[in-house]
Every structure is written in structure tokens, then in C-alpha cells.
Scaffold this motif. Structure first.
Motif, PDB file in Angstrom:
ATOM      1  N   THR A 177       0.841  -1.202   0.000  1.00  0.00           N
ATOM      2  CA  THR A 177       0.000   0.000   0.000  1.00  0.00           C
ATOM      3  C   THR A 177       0.874   1.248   0.000  1.00  0.00           C
ATOM      4  O   THR A 177       1.975   1.240   0.556  1.00  0.00           O
ATOM      5  CB  THR A 177      -0.929   0.070   1.238  1.00  0.00           C
ATOM      6  OG1 THR A 177      -0.166   0.455   2.392  1.00  0.00           O
ATOM      7  CG2 THR A 177      -1.608  -1.260   1.502  1.00  0.00           C
ATOM      8  N   VAL A 178       0.389   2.300  -0.642  1.00  0.00           N
ATOM      9  CA  VAL A 178       1.006   3.615  -0.529  1.00  0.00           C
ATOM     10  C   VAL A 178      -0.094   4.578  -0.111  1.00  0.00           C
ATOM     11  O   VAL A 178      -1.139   4.680  -0.761  1.00  0.00           O
ATOM     12  CB  VAL A 178       1.687   4.058  -1.848  1.00  0.00           C
ATOM     13  CG1 VAL A 178       0.723   4.015  -3.029  1.00  0.00           C
ATOM     14  CG2 VAL A 178       2.294   5.451  -1.693  1.00  0.00           C
ATOM     15  N   GLU A 179       0.121   5.250   1.027  1.00  0.00           N
ATOM     16  CA  GLU A 179      -0.934   6.034   1.657  1.00  0.00           C
ATOM     17  C   GLU A 179      -0.430   7.421   2.034  1.00  0.00           C
ATOM     18  O   GLU A 179       0.772   7.654   2.114  1.00  0.00           O
ATOM     19  CB  GLU A 179      -1.438   5.297   2.914  1.00  0.00           C
ATOM     20  CG  GLU A 179      -1.836   3.855   2.641  1.00  0.00           C
ATOM     21  CD  GLU A 179      -2.091   3.058   3.907  1.00  0.00           C
ATOM     22  OE1 GLU A 179      -2.862   3.547   4.765  1.00  0.00           O
ATOM     23  OE2 GLU A 179      -1.530   1.957   4.054  1.00  0.00           O
ATOM     24  N   ASP A 180      -1.366   8.315   2.290  1.00  0.00           N
ATOM     25  CA  ASP A 180      -1.014   9.675   2.688  1.00  0.00           C
ATOM     26  C   ASP A 180      -2.037  10.192   3.700  1.00  0.00           C
ATOM     27  O   ASP A 180      -3.017  10.833   3.333  1.00  0.00           O
ATOM     28  CB  ASP A 180      -0.976  10.593   1.462  1.00  0.00           C
ATOM     29  CG  ASP A 180      -0.537  12.010   1.825  1.00  0.00           C
ATOM     30  OD1 ASP A 180       0.118  12.168   2.873  1.00  0.00           O
ATOM     31  OD2 ASP A 180      -0.846  12.942   1.058  1.00  0.00           O
ATOM     32  N   ASN A 210       5.365   7.450  -8.294  1.00  0.00           N
ATOM     33  CA  ASN A 210       6.686   6.825  -8.150  1.00  0.00           C
ATOM     34  C   ASN A 210       6.624   5.568  -7.292  1.00  0.00           C
ATOM     35  O   ASN A 210       7.322   4.580  -7.556  1.00  0.00           O
ATOM     36  CB  ASN A 210       7.682   7.821  -7.555  1.00  0.00           C
ATOM     37  CG  ASN A 210       8.042   8.924  -8.532  1.00  0.00           C
ATOM     38  OD1 ASN A 210       7.937   8.737  -9.749  1.00  0.00           O
ATOM     39  ND2 ASN A 210       8.465  10.072  -8.027  1.00  0.00           N
ATOM     40  N   ALA A 211       5.788   5.609  -6.243  1.00  0.00           N
ATOM     41  CA  ALA A 211       5.632   4.424  -5.397  1.00  0.00           C
ATOM     42  C   ALA A 211       5.042   3.269  -6.199  1.00  0.00           C
ATOM     43  O   ALA A 211       5.494   2.115  -6.089  1.00  0.00           O
ATOM     44  CB  ALA A 211       4.735   4.750  -4.203  1.00  0.00           C
ATOM     45  N   MET A 217      -2.758  -1.216  -2.947  1.00  0.00           N
ATOM     46  CA  MET A 217      -3.701  -0.172  -2.560  1.00  0.00           C
ATOM     47  C   MET A 217      -3.032   1.187  -2.718  1.00  0.00           C
ATOM     48  O   MET A 217      -1.953   1.416  -2.174  1.00  0.00           O
ATOM     49  CB  MET A 217      -4.162  -0.319  -1.113  1.00  0.00           C
ATOM     50  CG  MET A 217      -5.272   0.690  -0.768  1.00  0.00           C
ATOM     51  SD  MET A 217      -5.760   0.664   0.965  1.00  0.00           S
ATOM     52  CE  MET A 217      -4.733   1.957   1.632  1.00  0.00           C
ATOM     53  N   VAL A 218      -3.667   2.056  -3.479  1.00  0.00           N
ATOM     54  CA  VAL A 218      -3.193   3.425  -3.678  1.00  0.00           C
ATOM     55  C   VAL A 218      -4.135   4.348  -2.915  1.00  0.00           C
ATOM     56  O   VAL A 218      -5.346   4.335  -3.150  1.00  0.00           O
ATOM     57  CB  VAL A 218      -3.193   3.807  -5.175  1.00  0.00           C
ATOM     58  CG1 VAL A 218      -2.563   5.177  -5.367  1.00  0.00           C
ATOM     59  CG2 VAL A 218      -2.484   2.760  -6.001  1.00  0.00           C
ATOM     60  N   VAL A 265      -6.131  -3.876  -7.786  1.00  0.00           N
ATOM     61  CA  VAL A 265      -5.775  -2.526  -7.343  1.00  0.00           C
ATOM     62  C   VAL A 265      -6.967  -1.902  -6.626  1.00  0.00           C
ATOM     63  O   VAL A 265      -8.084  -1.885  -7.146  1.00  0.00           O
ATOM     64  CB  VAL A 265      -5.352  -1.637  -8.534  1.00  0.00           C
ATOM     65  CG1 VAL A 265      -5.022  -0.228  -8.057  1.00  0.00           C
ATOM     66  CG2 VAL A 265      -4.149  -2.247  -9.256  1.00  0.00           C
ATOM     67  N   LEU A 266      -6.715  -1.399  -5.431  1.00  0.00           N
ATOM     68  CA  LEU A 266      -7.732  -0.688  -4.650  1.00  0.00           C
ATOM     69  C   LEU A 266      -7.327   0.767  -4.544  1.00  0.00           C
ATOM     70  O   LEU A 266      -6.159   1.077  -4.307  1.00  0.00           O
ATOM     71  CB  LEU A 266      -7.854  -1.275  -3.238  1.00  0.00           C
ATOM     72  CG  LEU A 266      -7.930  -2.796  -3.083  1.00  0.00           C
ATOM     73  CD1 LEU A 266      -7.956  -3.171  -1.601  1.00  0.00           C
ATOM     74  CD2 LEU A 266      -9.152  -3.351  -3.779  1.00  0.00           C
ATOM     75  N   SER A 267      -8.288   1.669  -4.705  1.00  0.00           N
ATOM     76  CA  SER A 267      -7.948   3.090  -4.586  1.00  0.00           C
ATOM     77  C   SER A 267      -9.195   3.921  -4.330  1.00  0.00           C
ATOM     78  O   SER A 267     -10.322   3.400  -4.339  1.00  0.00           O
ATOM     79  CB  SER A 267      -7.233   3.587  -5.846  1.00  0.00           C
ATOM     80  OG  SER A 267      -6.693   4.885  -5.628  1.00  0.00           O
ATOM     81  N   THR A 268      -8.982   5.226  -4.093  1.00  0.00           N
ATOM     82  CA  THR A 268     -10.092   6.164  -3.884  1.00  0.00           C
ATOM     83  C   THR A 268     -10.023   7.277  -4.920  1.00  0.00           C
ATOM     84  O   THR A 268      -8.975   7.524  -5.522  1.00  0.00           O
ATOM     85  CB  THR A 268     -10.058   6.794  -2.477  1.00  0.00           C
ATOM     86  OG1 THR A 268      -8.935   7.684  -2.382  1.00  0.00           O
ATOM     87  CG2 THR A 268      -9.969   5.733  -1.406  1.00  0.00           C
TER      88      THR A 268
END
Length: 554
Positions: free
Chosen positions: A337-340, A364-365, A378-379, A401-404
Motif C-alpha cells: 500500500t502507498v498512503e497519505d 513513483n511508489a 492499494m493506492v 488494485v484498490l484506490s479512492t
């Protein structure tokens, strides 16, 4: 919570379950990573109150629901807070000769002996539920204004006529504020300076409410204390700053995200509260209806493609993604996952946090992830065309792929992706499911009552009601009680619309059809809209019409 042996004794002695049923439920609970008691209550096999009333009979103890009692603070504090949390016991009544105690554990002889020696009088144990104990323990920090007023009184006794401005007072105010917010179940703390006062507000169940006002003189001390905790620059007052810190409160790891910005009268602080110890929900607990739930489950089982969750900030998108991740998180798959930022830590999942200052962006991640042999990615959010293109290419090449995404509804997501410049054939061939959601406040179940719909409500819901008259429908609301602070609401639940990719939608994507065409196609495949789902939950007594209208109006 009852010990396993006590739980089994209660279930068998009171005839709640057969031994064969207990064995079956125990296996199911183990597979879901739950205790047997948690499983039985979550699946509504046994109601929590019913279970503990029967346990009280089994162990020859009286039962009490602390939520139905007015627990005075001077009685509550007969037991030190840390001791109460550690032993899950609270004092709820004191007649001068006997202290009434409540606990979820029927075996508290040593605890009772300690309390009797401390108080100098007899104590009697009552059995209660975990929910009742949790609510009672929050009373230790229920009234922040009273706590700070006491602090001011203590300060005035030392230095008469002066405001609380010293560093120690600021530290104690911040500590009280954090603990009070946790106790009230707040998601955010707002500390706002005005020309004369500092206002503290908590966001509870999605709504901001003023908690108290402080003298402006202490504001700089509060800001400095929070900057120290979040490792921010104390002498920087002109630029926004972001940071975070953690504490352990009652064996729970609580993370705080801090945002500070300069405003006209000083520096405003917003603190997001995240409980890292909380367990992910199940899809059932999210509040999905039967058909949308089946669609989501089908999408999760596919080995590749995209599952997108849309909605405004604070609508529960991240919670939904974590719920899905918890379901697919098995030893056989590699999840990245890459999260913010990273909001919750999940064992078995490789979580990364973006850092734009060093060039570690979502895009980039994602490029790096594809060299890490992932099964599921997961983005945190698709914010730009570059991230969107990499995400759909990852979905096309065998990854789930999971994302919002920020759109108002599920249907709008499709033209939004096309407007970002992503090729139509990529969108059509990679999207599995789109979930749009909002959060509505739940009616307090202690003061819920039915009422007839008004003309205004019916007019606002004409399309959803499909021509039914107001007299044909019964809805519910909360009249207000001490359990919900007379607000009529307690807790939140999601309302959803779930759009499944079909050949008809794929054809419209390839044609770059207008939004109206997508809306028509979604209705033809009988997609429940946010309004439909909200109305269904209002009719079931879960929420109110007013809440549904508040979160669905455009």
C-alpha cells in the motif's frame, strides 16, 4: 469480557447454545480472528445484554446496566482511573455504607478487597456488559470544561487574579483535551484562536460541537506544547506545519495527525485522532445491503482489476478500503500500500507513506511496487493522470488494485477517469466495482421512537418513494436521552451505491458517452443509489430522513 470458561458455563447452564453449536461457532470465530464472545455478539447469535444477564444468573450476581444509571463523578473517582481501566471495574453508587461496583468479570474478590480497604467500607459486585463499562469509563474525561475550570481554580489559589498561562498549565490543558476527545469518541479536535478567546471544538459522529472556551492568554502555550509533541518548529508562526505523534491510552495505541495554519488571530490547530488498535470492520458491519454486498464480494474475489471507492473527505473511504484489505490479507498474497498518511497499521501488509519532499509520490511508489512482485496494491488516492494510468496498467497486468477518487457518486467516476486522459479501453477493461459512500448518524437506540413523515420530507424524497403517500410510511428519530447527550444520534453508519462493470457500461465507456447515458445504464441494471440506500436505512430505524438528505443533497 467473560473468560472463556465463564462464557462456556453461561452458554451451557442457561441453555443458550448446544455444545455442538458452541464448537461450530468457536471454529468460525477462530477463522475470523475473533474471540467466541465477540463472534456471537457481532453475528447477533446472542445479544450482549442477554448474554450478561444470563451470566449474572450463572454466577449468582445482580445485573446492572450503567448506561441506565446517573453515575456521579465523586462516586466514580472512588476508584482511580488507571485501576478501573486495568481491572474493568467502576463504582456506580455509594450510599455511605456500601459501594456498588460494576464489572464484566464475575471473579473480582481481590479487587473488591482492595477497594474496601481504600474506601473503608463494604463493596458489592454487580455484573454488567462491556459496552456499559466502556461508556462508564469515558465519564472520567466526559466534561473537559469542568476539568479545566478545576485547573483554573487550583491556579488561582496559587496566583490570585492571573490567567493560566504557565507552561505546566498548558501541558495539562493539552493532556485533558486529548483524553477528553478520546473518551467522547471524537475524530478531530479543533483549537481556534479568536480576538479574545480560544475555542476548542470536537468533531463527534461527523458533526463539530463547541466543547469549551479558554482565555486567549494560554493559546500560545497550547500551540507550543502541541508543536513539541508533533516535533514541529516552535519558532515558526508564519507557515503551515504538519506533524504527528502517538500515545498509549488504556492499552490502546492512539495516533494524532496535527495540522497548524496561521490565521488572523494566531495559529489554528486541527488534530485528527486515529485509533491504531481498532480492528477492521467486516463488510456486514459497514452497512451494505444484500445485493450491493454480493457485488463487492464478487469484485474482491477477482484476481485482477480495480475496486474504486469514491466520496468526499470524511466519508469513510479509507475504512472501506481497510475492510477489503483485511478480507484479502492472507499468507498466500503479497499486499503493498502507498498512503497519505498511513492511518492504521495492518499486520501482514507492506505499508508505505508518500513523501513529496523527496519525490516519493503515489506515481513513483506505484512504479516501484510493480518490481516487488505484488498480488494486491492499494493506492491511497488517484489524484492525477499519471497515478491513474499506472494504476490501470497495474490492474490490466494481473494485479488487484484498490484506490479512492473524489467524485459525488459512483457513475460520475467513469467520465471522470476519461476526463483525466486515461484511455477508454483501459477504463472499460480494468474497473470491477465502484463504491460511492457517505456517513450518516445512527439513531440512538435508547430513545428511538416512530413518527409520521412530514410533507416537506416526502417532497424531498418523491423519486425514491416511488409515489407512496406520507401516511403509508413510518420513519423513526431519537427524542434525546442522556446516552446520546440529548442529540438523538449515537454512532455512524455508511450509505452506499455500488456500481458493477457490465458489457453495457463498457460499451458506453468506449463510446465516451455523456454522464446521462451512464446514469440511465446504472438504473437499468437496478443500482441502488445513495438516496435509495439511505431511505431503506431510515425505514429500518437505523437513521433519519434528515440525515439522509443532509449527506446526499448536491
Amino acid at each position: 469480557m467473560l473468560h472463556y470458561e465463564d462464557l462456556i458455563a453461561t452458554l451451557t447452564n442457561e441453555g443458550l447454545l448446544k455444545e455442538s453449536e458452541i464448537a461450530t461457532h468457536t471454529d468460525a470465530a477462530t477463522k475470523e480472528g475473533l474471540s467466541l464472545e465477540e463472534y456471537l455478539i457481532r453475528k447477533k447469535i446472542v445479544a450482549e445484554r442477554e448474554l450478561y444477564e444470563h451470566a449474572a444468573k450463572t454466577f449468582a450476581l445482580p445485573f446492572v446496566d450503567c448506561k441506565e444509571k446517573s453515575v456521579k463523578r465523586d462516586v466514580l473517582t472512588l476508584i482511580p482511573e488507571q485501576f478501573a481501566h486495568a481491572h474493568q471495574v467502576i463504582a456506580w453508587d455509594d450510599d455511605g455504607t456500601t459501594i456498588a461496583l460494576a464489572s464484566t468479570n464475575p471473579h473480582q474478590s481481590q479487587t473488591i478487597e482492595f477497594i474496601e480497604k481504600r474506601a473503608g467500607r463494604a463493596a458489592r459486585l454487580f455484573l454488567t456488559t462491556p459496552t456499559s463499562i466502556a461508556d462508564a469509563l469515558r465519564l472520567y474525561h466526559k466534561n473537559l470544561a469542568a476539568e479545566v475550570a478545576l485547573l483554573q481554580t487550583e491556579h488561582d489559589e496559587k496566583i490570585e487574579g492571573t490567567p493560566i498561562t504557565d507552561d505546566l498549565s498548558a501541558v495539562r490543558v493539552v493532556d485533558l483535551t486529548l483524553k477528553s476527545a478520546i473518551a467522547e469518541g471524537a475524530s478531530d479536535i479543533h483549537i481556534e484562536p479568536t480576538d479574545r478567546m480560544t475555542i476548542i471544538r470536537f468533531r463527534v459522529d461527523g458533526m463539530l460541537k463547541k466543547t469549551m472556551e479558554l482565555e486567549k492568554a494560554i493559546h500560545s502555550g497550547i500551540v507550543a506544547r502541541i508543536k513539541v509533541l508533533a516535533d514541529l518548529k516552535i519558532d515558526e508562526h508564519r507557515l503551515p506545519q504538519d506533524g504527528r505523534f502517538k500515545i498509549i491510552e488504556n492499552d490502546q495505541r492512539i495516533s494524532f495527525r496535527v495540522s497548524i495554519i496561521p490565521v488572523a488571530d494566531g495559529e489554528k490547530i486541527v488534530i485528527r485522532i486515529l485509533n491504531e488498535s481498532s480492528r477492521p470492520l467486516t463488510l456486514d458491519q459497514l452497512g451494505l445491503q444484500r445485493e450491493p454486498l454480493a457485488i463487492v464480494e464478487r469484485g474482491i474475489k477477482k484476481p485482477h482489476g480495480m475496486i474504486l471507492v469514491t466520496g468526499p473527505t470524511g466519508s469513510g473511504k479509507t475504512t472501506t478500503l481497510y475492510t477489503i484489505l483485511n478480507i484479502v490479507n492472507t499468507p498466500e498474497v503479497n499486499i503493498l500500500t502507498v498512503e497519505d498518511p498511513i492511518e492504521y497499521r495492518m499486520p501482514g501488509i507492506n505499508q508505505s507513506q508518500v513523501n513529496p519532499r523527496i519525490g516519493f509520490t503515489f506515481a513513483n511508489a506505484l512504479r516501484s511496487f510493480l518490481r516487488q512482485d505484488p498480488n494486491i496494491i492499494m493506492v491511497g488516492e488517484i489524484r492525477d493522470t499519471e497515478t491513474g494510468e499506472i494504476a490501470v496498467h497495474a490492474a490490466l497486468t494481473g494485479h488487484l488494485v484498490l484506490s479512492t477518487l473524489h467524485t459525488n457518486d459512483a457513475v460520475t467516476t467513469l467520465p471522470r477517469l476519461l476526463d483525466m486522459g486515461i484511455a477508454p479501453f483501459l477504463v472499460a477493461s480494468t474497473i470491477n466495482v465502484i463504491i460511492a459512500q457517505r456517513l450518516v448518524r445512527k439513531i440512538c437506540q435508547k430513545c428511538i421512537e416512530p413518527f409520521a413523515t412530514t410533507t416537506t420530507s416526502i417532497e424531498s424524497l418523491t423519486n425514491a418513494l416511488k409515489g407512496k403517500k406520507g401516511s403509508d410510511l413510518k420513519f423513526f428519530h431519537g427524542k434525546g436521552c442522556k446516552q446520546c447527550n440529548n442529540e438523538g444520534y449515537k454512532g455512524r453508519v455508511g450509505i452506499y451505491e455500488v456500481l458493477e462493470m457490465t458489457p453495457a457500461l463498457s460499451a458506453l465507456i468506449l463510446e465516451r458517452a455523456p454522464r446521462d447515458a451512464f446514469v440511465k445504464a446504472a438504473h437499468e441494471q437496478k443500482m441502488l443509489t445513495l438516496l435509495d440506500d439511505g431511505l431503506a436505512k431510515a425505514k429500518q430505524g437505523i437513521t433519519t430522513i434528515e440525515e439522509v438528505l443532509r449527506v446526499t443533497k448536491e
